[in-house]
Design an enzyme around this catalytic site. Sequence first.
Site, PDB file in Angstrom:
ATOM      1  N   ALA A 181      46.755  -4.324  37.108  1.00  0.00           N
ATOM      2  CA  ALA A 181      47.642  -5.265  36.430  1.00  0.00           C
ATOM      3  C   ALA A 181      47.033  -5.548  35.058  1.00  0.00           C
ATOM      4  CB  ALA A 181      47.757  -6.535  37.253  1.00  0.00           C
ATOM      5  N   GLU A 222      39.038  -6.057  41.671  1.00  0.00           N
ATOM      6  CA  GLU A 222      39.435  -7.419  41.286  1.00  0.00           C
ATOM      7  C   GLU A 222      38.313  -8.433  41.452  1.00  0.00           C
ATOM      8  OE1 GLU A 222      41.267  -5.308  43.102  1.00  0.00           O
ATOM      9  OE2 GLU A 222      43.391  -5.512  42.644  1.00  0.00           O
TER      10      GLU A 222
HETATM   11  N1  CO8 Z   1      44.472  -4.607  31.732  1.00  0.00           N
HETATM   12  C1  CO8 Z   1      44.580  -4.638  30.392  1.00  0.00           C
HETATM   13  N2  CO8 Z   1      43.997  -3.725  29.578  1.00  0.00           N
HETATM   14  C2  CO8 Z   1      43.278  -2.756  30.170  1.00  0.00           C
HETATM   15  C3  CO8 Z   1      43.123  -2.677  31.561  1.00  0.00           C
HETATM   16  C4  CO8 Z   1      43.771  -3.662  32.365  1.00  0.00           C
HETATM   17  N3  CO8 Z   1      43.721  -3.646  33.716  1.00  0.00           N
HETATM   18  N4  CO8 Z   1      42.334  -1.620  31.849  1.00  0.00           N
HETATM   19  C5  CO8 Z   1      42.013  -1.052  30.664  1.00  0.00           C
HETATM   20  N5  CO8 Z   1      42.580  -1.729  29.649  1.00  0.00           N
HETATM   21  C6  CO8 Z   1      42.471  -1.457  28.217  1.00  0.00           C
HETATM   22  C7  CO8 Z   1      41.104  -1.853  27.668  1.00  0.00           C
HETATM   23  O1  CO8 Z   1      41.061  -3.233  27.405  1.00  0.00           O
HETATM   24  C8  CO8 Z   1      41.023  -0.992  26.427  1.00  0.00           C
HETATM   25  O2  CO8 Z   1      41.835  -1.586  25.440  1.00  0.00           O
HETATM   26  P1  CO8 Z   1      41.197  -1.851  23.951  1.00  0.00           P
HETATM   27  O3  CO8 Z   1      40.929  -0.469  23.434  1.00  0.00           O
HETATM   28  O4  CO8 Z   1      42.307  -2.557  23.237  1.00  0.00           O
HETATM   29  O5  CO8 Z   1      39.968  -2.633  24.152  1.00  0.00           O
HETATM   30  C9  CO8 Z   1      41.744   0.305  26.865  1.00  0.00           C
HETATM   31  O6  CO8 Z   1      42.546  -0.047  27.997  1.00  0.00           O
HETATM   32  C10 CO8 Z   1      40.780   1.393  27.275  1.00  0.00           C
HETATM   33  O7  CO8 Z   1      39.922   0.865  28.264  1.00  0.00           O
HETATM   34  P2  CO8 Z   1      38.318   0.954  28.162  1.00  0.00           P
HETATM   35  O8  CO8 Z   1      37.894   0.988  26.743  1.00  0.00           O
HETATM   36  O9  CO8 Z   1      37.762  -0.113  29.031  1.00  0.00           O
HETATM   37  O10 CO8 Z   1      38.099   2.411  28.796  1.00  0.00           O
HETATM   38  P3  CO8 Z   1      36.814   2.922  29.604  1.00  0.00           P
HETATM   39  O11 CO8 Z   1      37.026   4.399  29.792  1.00  0.00           O
HETATM   40  O12 CO8 Z   1      35.561   2.466  28.958  1.00  0.00           O
HETATM   41  O13 CO8 Z   1      36.901   2.195  31.040  1.00  0.00           O
HETATM   42  C11 CO8 Z   1      38.024   1.421  33.035  1.00  0.00           C
HETATM   43  C12 CO8 Z   1      37.974   2.474  31.895  1.00  0.00           C
HETATM   44  C13 CO8 Z   1      36.794   1.569  33.939  1.00  0.00           C
HETATM   45  C14 CO8 Z   1      39.279   1.703  33.845  1.00  0.00           C
HETATM   46  C15 CO8 Z   1      38.055   0.000  32.422  1.00  0.00           C
HETATM   47  O14 CO8 Z   1      39.071  -0.049  31.441  1.00  0.00           O
HETATM   48  C16 CO8 Z   1      38.321  -1.084  33.420  1.00  0.00           C
HETATM   49  O15 CO8 Z   1      37.436  -1.472  34.157  1.00  0.00           O
HETATM   50  N6  CO8 Z   1      39.569  -1.616  33.463  1.00  0.00           N
HETATM   51  C17 CO8 Z   1      39.925  -2.727  34.285  1.00  0.00           C
HETATM   52  C18 CO8 Z   1      40.092  -2.298  35.730  1.00  0.00           C
HETATM   53  C19 CO8 Z   1      40.446  -3.485  36.595  1.00  0.00           C
HETATM   54  O16 CO8 Z   1      39.681  -4.418  36.710  1.00  0.00           O
HETATM   55  N7  CO8 Z   1      41.627  -3.449  37.257  1.00  0.00           N
HETATM   56  C20 CO8 Z   1      42.076  -4.508  38.097  1.00  0.00           C
HETATM   57  C21 CO8 Z   1      42.930  -5.457  37.327  1.00  0.00           C
HETATM   58  S1  CO8 Z   1      43.401  -6.871  38.276  1.00  0.00           S
HETATM   59  C22 CO8 Z   1      44.674  -6.328  39.234  1.00  0.00           C
HETATM   60  O17 CO8 Z   1      45.080  -5.217  39.149  1.00  0.00           O
HETATM   61  C23 CO8 Z   1      45.244  -7.315  40.182  1.00  0.00           C
HETATM   62  C24 CO8 Z   1      46.470  -6.735  40.841  1.00  0.00           C
HETATM   63  C25 CO8 Z   1      47.311  -7.804  41.411  1.00  0.00           C
HETATM   64  C26 CO8 Z   1      48.714  -7.315  41.527  1.00  0.00           C
HETATM   65  C27 CO8 Z   1      49.733  -8.314  41.338  1.00  0.00           C
HETATM   66  C28 CO8 Z   1      49.600  -9.066  40.045  1.00  0.00           C
HETATM   67  C29 CO8 Z   1      50.601  -8.861  39.004  1.00  0.00           C
END
Ligand code: CO8
Length: 257
Positions: A66, A133
């Site tokens: 999300a 999460e």
């Molecule tokens: N939300 C918003 N932006 C994101 C997300 C996300 N989940 N994941 C990545 N991005 C963005 C980053 O902020 C970055 O943007 P910017 O360049 O503007 O800073 C861009 O995508 C690229 O990401 P990274 O630079 O971080 O790329 P990496 O290759 O270094 O890392 C990862 C990749 C490991 C995937 C890393 O981006 C990460 O850890 N992302 C978050 C993963 C996460 O925690 N997911 C769970 C989110 S919570 C959730 O899903 C709850 C679900 C509930 C469902 C019902 C609710 C609506």
Amino acid sequence: MPTYDNILVETHGRVGLIRLNRPAALNALCDALVRELGAQLQAFDADKAIGAIVITGSDRAFAAGADIKEMHGRTNPDAMMEDFIGANWESVLKVKKPVIAAVAGFALGGGCELAMMCDMIFAADTAKFGQPEINLGVIPGAGGTQRLTRAVGKSKAMDMVLTARMMDAAEAERANLVSRVFPADQLLPEVLKIAAKIADLSPVAVQFAKQAVNRAFETTLAEGVRHERALFLSLFGTPHQKEGMAAFIEKRKPNFQ
Ligand code: CO8
């Protein structure tokens, strides 16, 4: 074909393909994307020319969860009143036709949950699944603790949910989270072939088969078997059963369309 801001839509014969398309955010599932996905799933489900649906992302990410930036400022009353996990997040579950997830790269948090709401997951050898999460001070909120546990068992689900570690494609296949793994460049062509095969079958039998398997997650064995029997018997009232069996006897390919 309708155009959207966050998804791309294509048809390949009788297969409807939806590509999640927010590359700059690794396909993070913002409200607008989830709404658009729901609308297109409903449209494909209603379209008689479509027999199966595939959801995919990019090479880098199916969906990284999300949208954290969108969720960050939400308060509890806002979240409750908006029902932000409600209708749109569960739109996949309302689709009667088979929905297949083709996952390459990250399928994290809500991305993993979205894939698990689909009827089958096929993965590229680059796929990484996770429910991270807990790192954000929350827990999965779109079925992750339930569907992951049913798929991979308690110990591995606890491991994933409590440590936030990612599972690679090989482990996901061993653990029965995904049904098959393909080399990354073969994923979409292979999944489209599988979907096309399903889309050519009897749409009623396919719908009933999906319904019967899903019932296994919701009820007792005895009730599930009774449900299966009722669906099985009702198929004898369809022209598809006559056509399928006649085609076998006449040594020809059945025509269900
Ligand atoms: N939300 C918003 N932006 C994101 C997300 C996300 N989940 N994941 C990545 N991005 C963005 C980053 O902020 C970055 O943007 P910017 O360049 O503007 O800073 C861009 O995508 C690229 O990401 P990274 O630079 O971080 O790329 P990496 O290759 O270094 O890392 C990862 C990749 C490991 C995937 C890393 O981006 C990460 O850890 N992302 C978050 C993963 C996460 O925690 N997911 C769970 C989110 S919570 C959730 O899903 C709850 C679900 C509930 C469902 C019902 C609710 C609506």
